[in-house]
Design an enzyme around this catalytic site. Structure first.
Site, mmCIF file in Angstrom:
data_model
loop_
_atom_site.group_PDB
_atom_site.id
_atom_site.type_symbol
_atom_site.label_atom_id
_atom_site.label_comp_id
_atom_site.label_asym_id
_atom_site.label_seq_id
_atom_site.Cartn_x
_atom_site.Cartn_y
_atom_site.Cartn_z
ATOM 1 C CG HIS A 311 6.170 3.283 -30.671
ATOM 2 N ND1 HIS A 311 5.077 3.447 -29.862
ATOM 3 C CD2 HIS A 311 7.045 4.256 -30.347
ATOM 4 C CE1 HIS A 311 5.278 4.508 -29.081
ATOM 5 N NE2 HIS A 311 6.458 5.011 -29.352
ATOM 6 C CG ASP A 368 14.522 6.608 -30.239
ATOM 7 O OD1 ASP A 368 13.564 5.983 -29.759
ATOM 8 O OD2 ASP A 368 15.010 7.626 -29.730
HETATM 9 C C1 SDX Z 1 10.662 5.151 -27.573
HETATM 10 O O1 SDX Z 1 6.271 4.416 -25.473
HETATM 11 C C2 SDX Z 1 6.704 5.468 -26.039
HETATM 12 O O2 SDX Z 1 5.960 6.332 -26.363
HETATM 13 C C3 SDX Z 1 8.199 5.490 -26.242
HETATM 14 C C4 SDX Z 1 8.719 6.641 -27.090
HETATM 15 C C5 SDX Z 1 8.497 7.973 -26.411
HETATM 16 O O3 SDX Z 1 8.445 8.986 -27.123
HETATM 17 O O4 SDX Z 1 8.478 8.000 -25.154
HETATM 18 O O5 SDX Z 1 8.063 6.658 -28.341
HETATM 19 C C6 SDX Z 1 10.217 6.543 -27.325
HETATM 20 O O6 SDX Z 1 10.999 4.478 -26.635
HETATM 21 C C7 SDX Z 1 10.606 4.603 -28.974
HETATM 22 C C8 SDX Z 1 11.021 3.098 -29.039
HETATM 23 C C9 SDX Z 1 12.549 3.041 -29.061
HETATM 24 N N1 SDX Z 1 13.017 1.658 -28.956
HETATM 25 C C10 SDX Z 1 13.611 1.017 -29.974
HETATM 26 O O7 SDX Z 1 13.711 1.480 -31.117
HETATM 27 C C11 SDX Z 1 14.182 -0.356 -29.612
HETATM 28 C C12 SDX Z 1 13.781 -1.365 -30.695
HETATM 29 N N2 SDX Z 1 12.341 -1.573 -30.603
HETATM 30 C C13 SDX Z 1 11.882 -2.686 -29.790
HETATM 31 O O8 SDX Z 1 12.643 -3.073 -28.715
HETATM 32 C C14 SDX Z 1 10.390 -2.759 -29.634
HETATM 33 O O9 SDX Z 1 9.851 -2.506 -30.861
HETATM 34 C C15 SDX Z 1 9.718 -1.870 -28.606
HETATM 35 C C16 SDX Z 1 10.236 -2.133 -27.253
HETATM 36 C C17 SDX Z 1 9.888 -0.430 -28.950
HETATM 37 C C18 SDX Z 1 8.233 -2.182 -28.665
HETATM 38 O O10 SDX Z 1 8.090 -3.474 -28.312
HETATM 39 P P1 SDX Z 1 6.619 -4.172 -28.328
HETATM 40 O O11 SDX Z 1 5.599 -3.374 -29.034
HETATM 41 O O12 SDX Z 1 6.332 -4.566 -26.922
HETATM 42 O O13 SDX Z 1 6.844 -5.337 -29.238
HETATM 43 P P2 SDX Z 1 7.281 -6.721 -28.680
HETATM 44 O O14 SDX Z 1 8.547 -6.552 -27.914
HETATM 45 O O15 SDX Z 1 6.107 -7.367 -28.024
HETATM 46 O O16 SDX Z 1 7.602 -7.466 -30.064
HETATM 47 C C19 SDX Z 1 6.542 -7.896 -30.936
HETATM 48 C C20 SDX Z 1 7.257 -8.717 -31.983
HETATM 49 C C21 SDX Z 1 8.234 -9.707 -31.365
HETATM 50 O O17 SDX Z 1 8.392 -10.768 -32.286
HETATM 51 P P3 SDX Z 1 7.423 -12.109 -32.095
HETATM 52 O O18 SDX Z 1 7.626 -12.585 -30.660
HETATM 53 O O19 SDX Z 1 6.018 -11.628 -32.364
HETATM 54 O O20 SDX Z 1 7.942 -13.087 -33.112
HETATM 55 O O21 SDX Z 1 8.060 -7.842 -32.799
HETATM 56 C C22 SDX Z 1 9.428 -8.174 -32.624
HETATM 57 C C23 SDX Z 1 9.529 -8.951 -31.337
HETATM 58 O O22 SDX Z 1 10.666 -9.787 -31.341
HETATM 59 N N3 SDX Z 1 10.140 -6.890 -32.572
HETATM 60 C C24 SDX Z 1 11.281 -6.652 -33.215
HETATM 61 C C25 SDX Z 1 11.568 -5.303 -32.955
HETATM 62 N N4 SDX Z 1 10.618 -4.780 -32.161
HETATM 63 C C26 SDX Z 1 9.734 -5.773 -31.925
HETATM 64 N N5 SDX Z 1 12.069 -7.435 -33.974
HETATM 65 C C27 SDX Z 1 13.189 -6.858 -34.491
HETATM 66 N N6 SDX Z 1 13.520 -5.559 -34.303
HETATM 67 C C28 SDX Z 1 12.749 -4.759 -33.538
HETATM 68 N N7 SDX Z 1 13.092 -3.488 -33.342
#
Ligand code: SDX
Length: 434
Positions: A311, A368
């Site tokens: 998140h 989710d």
């Molecule tokens: C919602 O913002 C809100 O409030 C949204 C929401 C709402 O109520 O409106 O809460 C609803 O959108 C919830 C989120 C739903 N999305 C998912 O479940 C999709 C999977 N999650 C990711 O895509 C990700 O975690 C995000 C987009 C939700 C958050 O991304 P961030 O905080 O920007 O994290 P990042 O992309 O910068 O990643 C940080 C690290 C990375 O690795 P490194 O580069 O540090 O090695 O964490 C890794 C990412 O690759 N990572 C994941 C991951 N999420 C982040 N690796 C594997 N699986 C994941 N789900």
């Protein structure tokens, strides 16, 4: 700046051997901010903040989140209490108007929602224009945008018109969603009925039929109503920021909400609940226990992520996921409801929460991760999951739109950039080009 912000000691910024004083403020929950509204005019610098993770776009009194502590409150009320004791219509009123309604206010609001639930008969022709298999989010976005043609808005909304338009959207989003589902399966439309309350009405429009005796299951109704409460608002998330951006240009409210629907559709935002089920179904089909998938999710090159984990704000458990997990357990243990995907979800969570990759990145289950399992138990088709998210988020979007247009001033959103393209060059006739 509203009077709720407390002025702190100014920040001192040293740039190019010059010292600048920037005001700093603290909100009612201790969040602190540096006011950079005059930064560019004073220093010539702008800030860079990819994804705005460090940028406060506005002051807001609607929802408070503490991502480190896993706190979520709507107008000061903890989400756990609202999920346990309230109902979606009451929470919608709270978000929109700032206070829990008394009995008279709730009855008036519920009555207005019921009376607003029918959409103009001419809107039905639009449904016939969509190709079979159209994604319901595409239908929803189109239909909401089209409402501005059926219900034209005056340039300036008087109070009563605004109250009615807000009720129309909170109520009619259900009808449009259910109608798009019925159209997708070729069944006759089922109209809203005064016999049912908000969520029961939606489920009845989705699943009843002239040839089927459909009875509402109170546990399913309660679970879906609770799910809508949990999705009702989440401060400046991607789709709500899109609503505020579109609203800042003073576009009409239907266009503004359409911007929110469009942003919510993305798989990293509201589309994640659909992606979680696709992920669980894939693991189930492969006969795995999730270990292999988790290894792929940890591998950047796999292009896979553990959907429903991580998140932008919660670097601890998403409190909504906690509530949903409890309801999941209760609902999926009902006789006649058995979903093998729940065991896979539990296994994934168990593995991930012990894996340093997820722990070190503070990746926990979000709203989710479990919501899709509840929607499946209710018989909602997977491609409707994000539509349910939109139904839930509607009062939140509208609350932020109202907060913006009733604010001291509406400043159009217009971020700056740092240009990294070609420097000055001059036009060449095509004969001179290589
Ligand atoms: C919602 O913002 C809100 O409030 C949204 C929401 C709402 O109520 O409106 O809460 C609803 O959108 C919830 C989120 C739903 N999305 C998912 O479940 C999709 C999977 N999650 C990711 O895509 C990700 O975690 C995000 C987009 C939700 C958050 O991304 P961030 O905080 O920007 O994290 P990042 O992309 O910068 O990643 C940080 C690290 C990375 O690795 P490194 O580069 O540090 O090695 O964490 C890794 C990412 O690759 N990572 C994941 C991951 N999420 C982040 N690796 C594997 N699986 C994941 N789900």
């Amino acid at each position: 700046m509203t009077d709720k912000l407390k002025l702190l000691t100014p920040a001192t910024l040293i740039l190019d051997d010059k010292s600048y004083s920037l005001p700093t403020y603290m909100g009612v929950e201790g969040e602190k901010a540096i006011d950079i509204t005059k930064l560019r005019s004073q220093t010539g610098y702008v800030t860079l903040d990819d994804g705005y993770g460090n940028t406060g776009a506005c002051e807001s009194a609607i929802t408070y989140i503490d991502g480190e502590k896993g706190i979520l409150r709507y107008r000061g009320y903890p989400i756990e209490e609202l999920a346990a004791h309230s109902r979606f219509v009451e929470v919608s009123y709270l978000l929109l108007y700032g206070e829990l309604p008394n009995s008279e206010q709730l009855l008036k609001f519920s009555t207005r929602l019921n009376e607003s639930s029918i959409i103009h008969e001419d809107v039905h022709h639009f449904f016939n224009g969509f190709p079979r298999g159209s994604h319901p989010m595409g239908i929803l976005a189109t239909m909401v945008a089209s409402l501005s043609t059926f219900y034209p808005l005056p340039d300036r909304l008087d109070a009563e018109t605004e109250v009615q338009i807000v009720a129309n959207l909170v109520s009619q989003v259900r009808t449009i969603a259910a109608f798009s589902y019925k159209k997708s399966i070729g069944e006759p439309l089922v109209y809203p009925s005064i016999k049912y309350k908000y969520t029961g009405n939606f489920l009845n429009m989705m699943f009843s039929s002239p040839v089927r005796d459909y009875q509402l299951d109170p546990d399913i109704v309660r679970a879906i109503d609770m799910l809508l409460i949990l999705h009702a608002d989440h401060e400046q998330n991607c789709s709500t920021s899109s609503v505020r951006t579109a609203g800042s240009s003073m576009a009409n409210v239907y266009a503004v909400i359409t911007a929110g629907i469009a942003a919510l559709w993305g798989p990293r935002h509201g589309g994640a609940n659909q992606e979680v089920i696709k992920m669980l179904e894939q693991i189930h089909a492969e006969g795995g226990d999730g270990t292999e998938f988790i290894n792929q999710a940890k591998d950047k090159n796999s292009g896979r992520r553990l959907m429903g984990f991580g998140h932008r704000v919660y670097k601890n458990f998403d409190p909504r996921a906690q509530v949903l997990k409890e309801h999941c357990d209760k609902l999926l243990n009902k006789p006649g409801i058995n979903d093998p995907l729940l065991d896979i979800a539990r296994r994934l969570e168990e593995i991930a929460l012990k894996d340093d990759y997820f722990i070190s990145r503070k990746l926990y289950p979000n709203v989710d991760f479990y919501s899709g399992l509840i929607l499946r138990a209710a018989g909602i088709p997977t491609n409707m999951f994000t539509v349910l998210f939109a139904i839930g988020r509607m009062p939140g979007w509208l609350a932020h739109w109202r907060e913006m247009i009733h604010g001291e001033q509406v400043t159009i959103y217009r971020p700056r950039q740092i240009y990294v393209g070609e420097t000055l060059r001059h036009y060449q006739d095509i004969k001179e080009r290589v």
